[in-house]
Structures are given as C-alpha cells and as structure tokens.
Motif scaffolding. Structure first.
Motif, PDB file in Angstrom:
ATOM      1  N   GLY A   1      -9.733 -22.764 -15.668  1.00 57.56           N
ATOM      2  CA  GLY A   1     -11.547 -23.063 -15.194  1.00 57.56           C
ATOM      3  C   GLY A   1     -12.455 -22.331 -14.859  1.00 57.56           C
ATOM      4  N   THR A   2     -11.511 -21.121 -15.100  1.00 59.14           N
ATOM      5  CA  THR A   2     -12.208 -20.029 -14.190  1.00 59.14           C
ATOM      6  C   THR A   2     -12.316 -18.256 -14.488  1.00 59.14           C
ATOM      7  OG1 THR A   2     -13.816 -19.239 -12.598  1.00 59.14           O
ATOM      8  CG2 THR A   2     -12.019 -20.242 -12.135  1.00 59.14           C
ATOM      9  N   PRO A   3     -12.746 -17.421 -14.786  1.00 58.81           N
ATOM     10  CA  PRO A   3     -11.743 -16.072 -14.718  1.00 58.81           C
ATOM     11  C   PRO A   3     -10.784 -15.827 -13.441  1.00 58.81           C
ATOM     12  CG  PRO A   3     -14.035 -15.968 -15.697  1.00 58.81           C
ATOM     13  CD  PRO A   3     -13.815 -17.661 -15.434  1.00 58.81           C
ATOM     14  N   ALA A   4     -10.096 -15.670 -13.917  1.00 58.87           N
ATOM     15  CA  ALA A   4      -9.117 -15.069 -12.688  1.00 58.87           C
ATOM     16  C   ALA A   4      -9.312 -14.036 -11.876  1.00 58.87           C
ATOM     17  CB  ALA A   4      -7.340 -14.239 -13.362  1.00 58.87           C
ATOM     18  N   ASP A   5      -9.429 -14.410 -10.127  1.00 55.93           N
ATOM     19  CA  ASP A   5     -10.540 -13.495  -9.094  1.00 55.93           C
ATOM     20  C   ASP A   5      -9.291 -13.556  -8.079  1.00 55.93           C
ATOM     21  OD1 ASP A   5     -11.948 -12.124  -7.231  1.00 55.93           O
ATOM     22  OD2 ASP A   5     -13.482 -12.754  -8.434  1.00 55.93           O
ATOM     23  N   ASN A   6      -8.794 -12.737  -8.110  1.00 56.34           N
ATOM     24  CA  ASN A   6      -7.864 -12.306  -6.662  1.00 56.34           C
ATOM     25  C   ASN A   6      -8.757 -12.549  -5.232  1.00 56.34           C
ATOM     26  OD1 ASN A   6      -5.608 -12.584  -7.992  1.00 56.34           O
ATOM     27  ND2 ASN A   6      -4.541 -10.898  -8.283  1.00 56.34           N
ATOM     28  N   THR A   7     -10.246 -11.720  -5.518  1.00 54.04           N
ATOM     29  CA  THR A   7     -10.358 -11.625  -3.919  1.00 54.04           C
ATOM     30  C   THR A   7     -10.801 -13.146  -3.647  1.00 54.04           C
ATOM     31  OG1 THR A   7     -11.584  -9.265  -4.615  1.00 54.04           O
ATOM     32  CG2 THR A   7     -12.905 -10.734  -3.376  1.00 54.04           C
ATOM     33  N   LEU A   8     -11.679 -13.968  -4.951  1.00 54.79           N
ATOM     34  CA  LEU A   8     -11.982 -15.107  -4.850  1.00 54.79           C
ATOM     35  C   LEU A   8     -11.095 -16.231  -4.174  1.00 54.79           C
ATOM     36  CD1 LEU A   8     -15.156 -15.498  -7.001  1.00 54.79           C
ATOM     37  CD2 LEU A   8     -15.302 -15.538  -4.823  1.00 54.79           C
ATOM     38  N   ALA A   9      -9.971 -16.037  -4.987  1.00 58.93           N
ATOM     39  CA  ALA A   9      -8.834 -16.622  -4.669  1.00 58.93           C
ATOM     40  C   ALA A   9      -8.087 -16.562  -2.892  1.00 58.93           C
ATOM     41  CB  ALA A   9      -7.522 -15.852  -5.471  1.00 58.93           C
ATOM     42  N   ALA A  10      -8.514 -15.703  -2.405  1.00 60.45           N
ATOM     43  CA  ALA A  10      -7.566 -15.098  -1.107  1.00 60.45           C
ATOM     44  C   ALA A  10      -9.025 -15.789   0.099  1.00 60.45           C
ATOM     45  CB  ALA A  10      -7.330 -13.266  -0.649  1.00 60.45           C
ATOM     46  N   HIS A  11      -9.479 -15.850  -0.350  1.00 59.65           N
ATOM     47  CA  HIS A  11     -11.181 -16.356   0.022  1.00 59.65           C
ATOM     48  C   HIS A  11     -10.753 -17.466   0.080  1.00 59.65           C
ATOM     49  CE1 HIS A  11     -15.073 -17.487   1.382  1.00 59.65           C
ATOM     50  NE2 HIS A  11     -14.827 -18.303   0.040  1.00 59.65           N
TER      51      HIS A  11
ATOM     52  N   LEU B   1      -2.434 -10.504  -1.072  1.00 61.58           N
ATOM     53  CA  LEU B   1      -2.276  -9.457   0.110  1.00 61.58           C
ATOM     54  C   LEU B   1      -1.080  -8.490  -0.100  1.00 61.58           C
ATOM     55  CD1 LEU B   1      -3.988 -11.018   3.516  1.00 61.58           C
ATOM     56  CD2 LEU B   1      -4.664  -9.942   1.462  1.00 61.58           C
ATOM     57  N   ALA B   2       0.412  -8.848  -0.704  1.00 56.30           N
ATOM     58  CA  ALA B   2       1.018  -7.447  -0.800  1.00 56.30           C
ATOM     59  C   ALA B   2       0.852  -7.173  -2.119  1.00 56.30           C
ATOM     60  CB  ALA B   2       2.312  -9.111  -0.717  1.00 56.30           C
ATOM     61  N   GLU B   3      -0.037  -7.637  -2.823  1.00 55.07           N
ATOM     62  CA  GLU B   3      -0.305  -6.767  -4.462  1.00 55.07           C
ATOM     63  C   GLU B   3      -0.838  -5.780  -3.911  1.00 55.07           C
ATOM     64  OE1 GLU B   3      -1.803  -9.620  -6.779  1.00 55.07           O
ATOM     65  OE2 GLU B   3       0.353 -10.842  -7.049  1.00 55.07           O
ATOM     66  N   GLN B   4      -2.317  -5.475  -2.951  1.00 57.70           N
ATOM     67  CA  GLN B   4      -3.250  -5.060  -2.146  1.00 57.70           C
ATOM     68  C   GLN B   4      -2.476  -3.867  -1.448  1.00 57.70           C
ATOM     69  OE1 GLN B   4      -5.892  -8.090  -1.669  1.00 57.70           O
ATOM     70  NE2 GLN B   4      -6.881  -8.437  -3.692  1.00 57.70           N
ATOM     71  N   ASN B   5      -1.378  -3.730  -1.246  1.00 58.37           N
ATOM     72  CA  ASN B   5      -0.795  -3.289  -0.322  1.00 58.37           C
ATOM     73  C   ASN B   5      -1.022  -4.015   1.330  1.00 58.37           C
ATOM     74  OD1 ASN B   5       1.929  -2.430  -1.989  1.00 58.37           O
ATOM     75  ND2 ASN B   5      -0.262  -0.585  -2.345  1.00 58.37           N
TER      76      ASN B   5
ATOM     77  N   LEU C   1      13.594  -4.675   3.087  1.00 57.51           N
ATOM     78  CA  LEU C   1      14.263  -3.590   3.048  1.00 57.51           C
ATOM     79  C   LEU C   1      13.731  -2.678   1.602  1.00 57.51           C
ATOM     80  CD1 LEU C   1      17.701  -6.421   0.468  1.00 57.51           C
ATOM     81  CD2 LEU C   1      17.766  -4.000   2.525  1.00 57.51           C
ATOM     82  N   THR C   2      12.418  -2.838   1.306  1.00 62.85           N
ATOM     83  CA  THR C   2      12.237  -1.452   0.609  1.00 62.85           C
ATOM     84  C   THR C   2      11.083  -0.958   1.414  1.00 62.85           C
ATOM     85  OG1 THR C   2       9.826  -2.932   0.030  1.00 62.85           O
ATOM     86  CG2 THR C   2      11.651  -3.020  -1.856  1.00 62.85           C
ATOM     87  N   GLY C   3      10.600  -1.634   2.465  1.00 65.18           N
ATOM     88  CA  GLY C   3      10.016  -0.900   3.730  1.00 65.18           C
ATOM     89  C   GLY C   3       8.725  -0.491   2.972  1.00 65.18           C
ATOM     90  N   ARG C   4       7.922  -1.658   1.970  1.00 67.69           N
ATOM     91  CA  ARG C   4       6.759  -1.363   1.627  1.00 67.69           C
ATOM     92  C   ARG C   4       5.486  -1.577   2.371  1.00 67.69           C
ATOM     93  NH1 ARG C   4       4.346  -4.658  -3.758  1.00 67.69           N
ATOM     94  NH2 ARG C   4       2.380  -3.931  -3.793  1.00 67.69           N
ATOM     95  N   LEU C   5       5.857  -1.988   3.051  1.00 72.18           N
ATOM     96  CA  LEU C   5       4.222  -2.904   4.023  1.00 72.18           C
ATOM     97  C   LEU C   5       4.967  -2.794   5.177  1.00 72.18           C
ATOM     98  CD1 LEU C   5       4.037  -6.578   2.547  1.00 72.18           C
ATOM     99  CD2 LEU C   5       2.247  -3.625   2.257  1.00 72.18           C
ATOM    100  N   THR C   6       5.924  -2.553   5.353  1.00 69.99           N
ATOM    101  CA  THR C   6       6.136  -2.143   7.192  1.00 69.99           C
ATOM    102  C   THR C   6       7.633  -1.072   7.142  1.00 69.99           C
ATOM    103  OG1 THR C   6       7.195  -3.545   9.250  1.00 69.99           O
ATOM    104  CG2 THR C   6       8.064  -3.941   6.216  1.00 69.99           C
ATOM    105  N   GLY C   7       7.967  -0.420   7.736  1.00 69.88           N
ATOM    106  CA  GLY C   7       9.256   0.010   7.943  1.00 69.88           C
ATOM    107  C   GLY C   7      10.167  -0.348   7.774  1.00 69.88           C
TER     108      GLY C   7
END
Length: 471
Positions: free
Chosen positions: A185-195, A216-220, A248-254
């Motif tokens: 029903g609207t263009p996708a917008d992750n910023t507004l989605a997160a809000h 948030l993970a997609e945005q690291n 396991l991957t340590g992408r967002l943390t050790g």
C-alpha cells in the motif's frame, strides 16, 4: 435554579476542593432523591469506587439516574450486571444497541468488540461509528477491514492505520511497520518501517522486535543484537536463531561459538528448522563443541524434514561425497521443497500486495495450494486466512480451521491463535473451550504478537472451562 440543582452545584464545588468530602456526598444524595439524574449517577459512581462497594446500593442509585435517561448510568448498570451478577452480554444486546445508536462511545466500543470477536459483518458498522468519533480502535478496525477484505483498499487501510498510530495505538504502529517493510500500500521504506516497528517493539510486540532487529542488522547497527535478544527472551525462535548466526559470524559482535551453540540449541529444541540446520553446522565443523558427524547429520535430517532448504543442501553435499546411492532421492526432495518455498514467496506477493503490487487472490490461492501440498507451514496459514476472510473464495470457517490447524501443528503462532478463537466460538469446528485454551496457550508460548496482552484472555477462557488459572 431548582433546589436539587443548587445542591448538586454546591456538592460539585465542594468535591473540587475536597474529593473525600462527606458533606458533598450528603448533598448529592439529597439532590438525587429530588430526581436529579446527574447527582444520582455521581453517588452511584462514588460508592462504586469504595474498597468494598455495596453493589445493591450502587445499582439503586444508577437506576434512578437511568430512569431519567442518563446514558452513562444505564451503561454502567449493564456493566455491573455482567461483571458482578454474571449476566451474559448477549442478554443486554438490545440495550447496548439503543445506547450506541444514541452516540454513546463506550457502548459503541462494546458492540464493536462483540461483533469483531465473532467476525460478524456488523462490526464494520460499529467501527464506522467509533471511528467517526475519532477513536483509534474504530480507525484500526476499519483499517483491518480495508486491508483484508475480498476487495482490499490498501491505501485507505494505510491511512487509517496512520490515524490510529498517531493516537498511540501500538498495534497500528506494528501494521504500519510491516507495510513499510514489505511495500504494502506504499513504497517500501526501511527507515519508516523501523520508526513504527520501534513503537510496537518497545510495547511488547515480539514479532516487531524481531523484524526491527532484521532491519537494523541489514544496516550493521549494533542495536540489532539488543532487539534479537529481547525477542529471544520472549520466546521467539527466529530471533534466537539469528542471535546464534551472529555469534558464529561475528558480524555484529565478537565471534563466540559457545554462545552461538547455546542459542541454536534452545531454538532447535523448539523445533525451529533453521536452528536445527545451524546445530548441524556446529556439530559438523566443531564450532564451540566437539565435532560429531553423526549428530550433525541427525540435525540436518530433522531440519530438512521441517522444510529447511539449507539443510537439504548440506545433506546433498554429504551424499555426493559419502552416500552417492542417496543423492538422487535427497535431490528430488530438495527440489520439491525449493519449489514449495518459491511458490509460497510468490503467493505472499499476490496475497498481500507486496512490493506495492496489486493484490491477486486467485493467483495467491493457486500458489499457496501448490506449496501447502508439500507441507509448507506459511502456505497453510495463508490459505487459512483466505478462507477466514473470504479472499477470492467464499468465507468457509471449516476450511479456515483445517488450514490453520495444519500450520498450528507445525508451531505457527498466529495460526495457533486463530485456531483457538475458532474453537472458542465454534466456527468451522465444534465448540471446545479446552482446545481453545490449549491452542491459545501455545500461541502465547510461541510469542504471538504481544503475549502479555493475551494472558488475560487465556485466564478468562480457562475459568470458563473450569481449568486452573495460568501461573
């Protein structure tokens, strides 16, 4: 000014100065005895707030006010007779309708709740009345009607969710967040989605916590871990598995294989397929624990049987190296599930109008059926929704119950919740309070939407069924 009105005004002035004034109560009683409706109502409500109310006296005063057409007195009499005297709401339906038609908002809200619970079309009328008074519940229900009806109007739904969200209705923020995330029903917008998801997440919506964490993970963003942990602590298996992957991957943390194994094991014990696949990886490669090829294969097979395509890929790899005689069978099964997954994803696009596309229920149902034939959980749930709302098909509660049960038995929390309500109201299935309680308990334990908000309902149902309250 009559003597009764003078007494009433003097009492109100005294109550403004001292809310506990006994003299004010005396004057109100005197005014009420002279037929002053508002004074009688005030006396009844003051007595109702006592630590141990004298309900017979409260009712007597409210009856005096109601006899003089005091709408709020009449409404509170109905509520007391239901909550204290145990008289069923249905017995008072004509009285509620009269009060609601006179414009009394609380009565309109009760009728909206009553008809909405039963998925009765009359709910739309009362939602329009409630929304017309600017109330967010009316706006939200109308949004749901436009969102899920056979002829959906996603833009109108989106606007009504906005109105309800701006008045602080957290579930409306949840819906807006999903619509922005998936472009419905609207263009996708992750910023507004997160809000919007943040509002819902902060107010206990577990699925919103996980979806917010995904964005948030997609945005690291390191806050993703906090929200995954919050959702995991609330029982969300998807969030728990995501935590395991990040450790396991340590992408967002050790990197912390021990923490990864801990989280993956918890979700695997809850039969979440991607967690079982991850446990297979942990045992296969000895990540934080001793390598064990046999245990790894066990987890891969369990995950594959639950529809994990990544687990099938692992089994295919192992079969090519060590069990070539099994390769063909595993490949056939993997392709089967892959086709089911692709069909379900396409069905979701047509069913929900994702990517800001037009809804097409006919194509969605065809694809869901194709995927559901392979036991795809989300496809079964989608079919349940289509039969429940009459989307592209005639409303059929029996078919809705059948498909919800297919998904519910595989741990789908929303399917469990919807199946519980069908059992409670006897729609498509025979009334069974025990079955309703069982499925509602499962939905709560699996983190359906906002579990804390449903605990009161479970207690109510268990009491009606003669079961012990929830501990």
């Amino acid at each position: 000014m009559t003597d009764a009105e003078t007494l009433y005004q003097q009492a109100c002035k005294l109550l403004d100065e001292n809310p506990n004034s006994r003299q004010a109560l005396v004057w109100l009683c005197q005014a009420a005895e002279q037929g002053h409706a508002e004074a009688a109502f005030e006396v009844g409500m003051i007595m109702l707030e006592a630590e141990q109310p004298d309900y017979q006296a409260v009712i007597a005063w409210l009856e005096i006010a109601a006899a003089h057409k005091h709408r709020y007195a009449a409404y509170n009499l109905l509520r007391i007779r239901e909550s204290i005297m145990g008289i069923a709401f249905d017995r008072h339906l004509p009285q509620y309708v009269r009060l609601a038609e006179s414009g009394l908002l609380p009565a309109q809200l009760k009728l909206l709740e009553y008809y909405a619970d039963r998925h009765d079309a009359e709910a739309v009328y009362w939602a329009q009345q409630v929304a017309g008074q600017g109330h967010p519940f009316g706006q939200y229900f109308l949004a749901m009607h436009h969102h899920f009806s056979d002829g959906p109007d996603l833009q109108r739904a989106f606007e009504l969710y906005r109105q309800a969200a701006e008045q602080g209705l957290h579930v409306a923020h949840w819906q807006r967040g999903k619509m922005y995330r998936h472009g419905i029903g609207t263009p996708a917008d992750n910023t507004l989605a997160a809000h919007h998801l943040r509002f819902a997440a902060e107010n206990g919506f577990i699925a919103a916590q996980t979806l917010l964490a995904d964005i948030l993970a997609e945005q690291n963003h390191s806050d993703a871990l906090k929200w995954y942990q919050t959702a995991a602590d609330n029982g969300d298996r998807q969030a728990r598995t995501a935590l395991a992957r990040h450790y396991l991957t340590g992408r967002l943390t050790g990197r912390d294989p021990l923490q990864a194994a801990k989280h993956a094991k918890i979700a695997a014990q809850q039969h979440y397929p991607e967690a079982m696949q991850l446990m297979g990886d942990i045992y296969r490669y000895g990540l934080g624990i001793k390598a064990d090829a046999q245990t790894a294969e066990y987890y891969y097979r369990e995950a594959a049987e639950q529809g994990s395509l990544s687990a099938y890929q692992k089994l295919l790899s192992d079969a090519a190296l060590h069990h070539p005689e099994q390769y063909g069978r595993i490949k056939t099964a993997a392709l089967y599930y892959q086709q089911a997954e692709q069909a379900c994803r396409q069905a979701l696009v047509y069913h929900q109008g994702r990517g800001n596309r037009a809804v097409d229920y006919v194509r969605a149902r065809k694809l869901y059926l194709e995927a559901a034939a392979s036991g795809h959980t989300e496809a079964a749930f989608g079919l349940g929704l289509m039969y429940f709302y009459g989307q592209g098909v005639k409303t059929d509660y029996r078919q809705a119950a059948y498909w919800f049960e297919q998904a519910a038995e595989q741990g789908h929390a929303e399917a469990q919740y919807r199946l519980a309500r069908l059992y409670y109201y006897g729609q498509g299935v025979a009334v069974s309070l025990h079955a309703a309680c069982t499925w509602l308990q499962a939905a709560i334990e699996n983190g359906h939407e906002n579990p804390q908000a449903f605990l009161y309902l479970l207690d109510k149902w268990r009491q009606e069924a003669g079961l012990a309250p929830v501990k």
